[in-house]
Design an enzyme around this catalytic site. Sequence first.
Site, PDB file in Angstrom:
ATOM      1  N   ASP A  51       0.841  -1.197   0.000  1.00 41.81           N
ATOM      2  CA  ASP A  51       0.000   0.000   0.000  1.00 41.81           C
ATOM      3  C   ASP A  51       0.880   1.252   0.000  1.00 41.81           C
ATOM      4  OD1 ASP A  51      -1.785   2.027   0.495  1.00 41.81           O
ATOM      5  OD2 ASP A  51      -2.982   0.842   1.913  1.00 41.81           O
ATOM      6  N   SER A 119      -4.868  13.737 -15.252  1.00 45.09           N
ATOM      7  CA  SER A 119      -6.036  13.374 -16.058  1.00 45.09           C
ATOM      8  C   SER A 119      -6.702  14.611 -16.651  1.00 45.09           C
ATOM      9  CB  SER A 119      -7.041  12.661 -15.151  1.00 45.09           C
ATOM     10  OG  SER A 119      -8.307  12.639 -15.754  1.00 45.09           O
ATOM     11  N   CYS A 121      -9.568  15.116 -16.467  1.00 43.73           N
ATOM     12  CA  CYS A 121     -10.642  15.484 -15.531  1.00 43.73           C
ATOM     13  C   CYS A 121     -10.297  16.739 -14.740  1.00 43.73           C
ATOM     14  CB  CYS A 121     -10.916  14.337 -14.562  1.00 43.73           C
ATOM     15  SG  CYS A 121     -11.722  12.959 -15.365  1.00 43.73           S
ATOM     16  N   TYR A 150     -12.012  13.922  -8.005  1.00 46.62           N
ATOM     17  CA  TYR A 150     -10.920  13.211  -8.686  1.00 46.62           C
ATOM     18  C   TYR A 150     -10.065  14.206  -9.494  1.00 46.62           C
ATOM     19  CZ  TYR A 150      -8.844  10.180 -12.330  1.00 46.62           C
ATOM     20  OH  TYR A 150      -7.988   9.566 -13.215  1.00 46.62           O
ATOM     21  N   GLU A 192     -15.130   0.081 -14.141  1.00 44.74           N
ATOM     22  CA  GLU A 192     -14.793   0.127 -15.563  1.00 44.74           C
ATOM     23  C   GLU A 192     -15.248   1.458 -16.164  1.00 44.74           C
ATOM     24  OE1 GLU A 192     -16.961  -1.632 -14.102  1.00 44.74           O
ATOM     25  OE2 GLU A 192     -18.828  -1.855 -15.197  1.00 44.74           O
ATOM     26  N   GLN A 219     -23.331  13.337 -25.207  1.00 42.46           N
ATOM     27  CA  GLN A 219     -22.071  13.768 -24.620  1.00 42.46           C
ATOM     28  C   GLN A 219     -20.908  13.190 -25.447  1.00 42.46           C
ATOM     29  OE1 GLN A 219     -24.268  11.649 -23.226  1.00 42.46           O
ATOM     30  NE2 GLN A 219     -23.322  10.172 -21.851  1.00 42.46           N
ATOM     31  N   ARG A 221     -16.646  12.439 -26.212  1.00 42.71           N
ATOM     32  CA  ARG A 221     -15.344  12.120 -25.625  1.00 42.71           C
ATOM     33  C   ARG A 221     -14.391  11.727 -26.761  1.00 42.71           C
ATOM     34  NH1 ARG A 221     -17.671  13.837 -21.953  1.00 42.71           N
ATOM     35  NH2 ARG A 221     -17.800  13.128 -19.800  1.00 42.71           N
TER      36      ARG A 221
END
Length: 332
Positions: A51, A119, A121, A150, A192, A219, A221
């Site tokens: 970890d 990312s 994002c 995120y 996923e 939408q 992408r």
Amino acid sequence: MQKKALVCGAGGFIGGHLVNRLKEEGYWVRGVDLKENEYGNGNADEFIVGDLRDAGLVSEVVSDDIDEIYQLAADMGGAGFVFTGENDAAIMHNSALINLNVLEEAKKKGIKKIFYSSSACMYPEYNQLDPDNPKCSEDSAYPAAPDSEYGWEKLFSERLYLTYQRNHGIEVRVARFHNIFGPLGTWEGGREKAPAAVCRKVALVPDGGEIEIWGDGKQTRSFLIVHECVDGIRRLMESDFMGPVNIGSEEMISINDFAKMVIGISGKSISIKNIKGPTGVRGRNSDNTLIKEKLSWAPSQPLKIGVEETYNWIVDQIEKKQKLESKTLSVA
Ligand code: NAD
């Protein structure tokens, strides 16, 4: 002399592919992850299950003989994991802690170079409201307004990496990935992402059936096949450009058209039902102006080729799973 690399997140999708690529290039590779790579996609010389939130473990795996670190470990998933709000604290806490630990240890051990996977994002939501015209050039990141925690964590960590170059002289390379997909990725279970989820749904539905797609399907992408992503990581690492830079495809497509592409590949006749569900921003596409300028390269493989490869791999996974289940049933 043989170079040594540490891949954090080697048990994951992109990390597993990256390990294989580094091995092909002649590196000695140590992988670390909470879990082994479920598809056996890990040819690391040494694989440590551990970890990275634990500073003690990080101090063990970041040894001073490592030449390069690739930090891809993160608590992440697709829209069903990131946008429900239920995982926000974990996402921010776990991923930030991993990055804090890895960087601090890299400083202590005098590691020269480190790659970080950010990312798309992190881009502001206000530039991604028009599905036909999203803006994701690197310089559009501020004023910051990511649409998920995120994305905020990624933005924080990007900045964290840049400070370690500024203050401690570690060479950092930061990439902003845009929807990476391909074989050996998570395709079921809730974490996923859209391409794998759509492939799975189409593969499981009989001819003449129907699949559900979250949102109105308009939408947009862009999706990048993992092989080109790994190529981009290595090219960035070898370059003298720090980033952040987009690693993504510029082939934008609506989710419904993406589903139609997968249905076409399957050869079945399937209809699409748009239902309510978490979708994220209305539109997103990579802007590859900067990567072309800095690396004289950008991803170029047509989307359909990668989708065919991924769909066939998921069909294979489903068949393997079904065989295993029927074996278990007959033994019982
Ligand atoms: P992944 O979930 O398959 O891989 C991430 C890995 O990190 C997992 O194997 C997970 O077990 C590991 N991990 C999580 N917490 C850990 C911990 N505390 N200690 C050790 N390992 C831990 O995801 P991926 O698609 O391979 O993504 C890799 C990186 O790229 C991530 O940082 C992700 O945020 C970033 N990214 C991915 C995409 C994409 O489309 N796949 C897009 C943008 C950014």
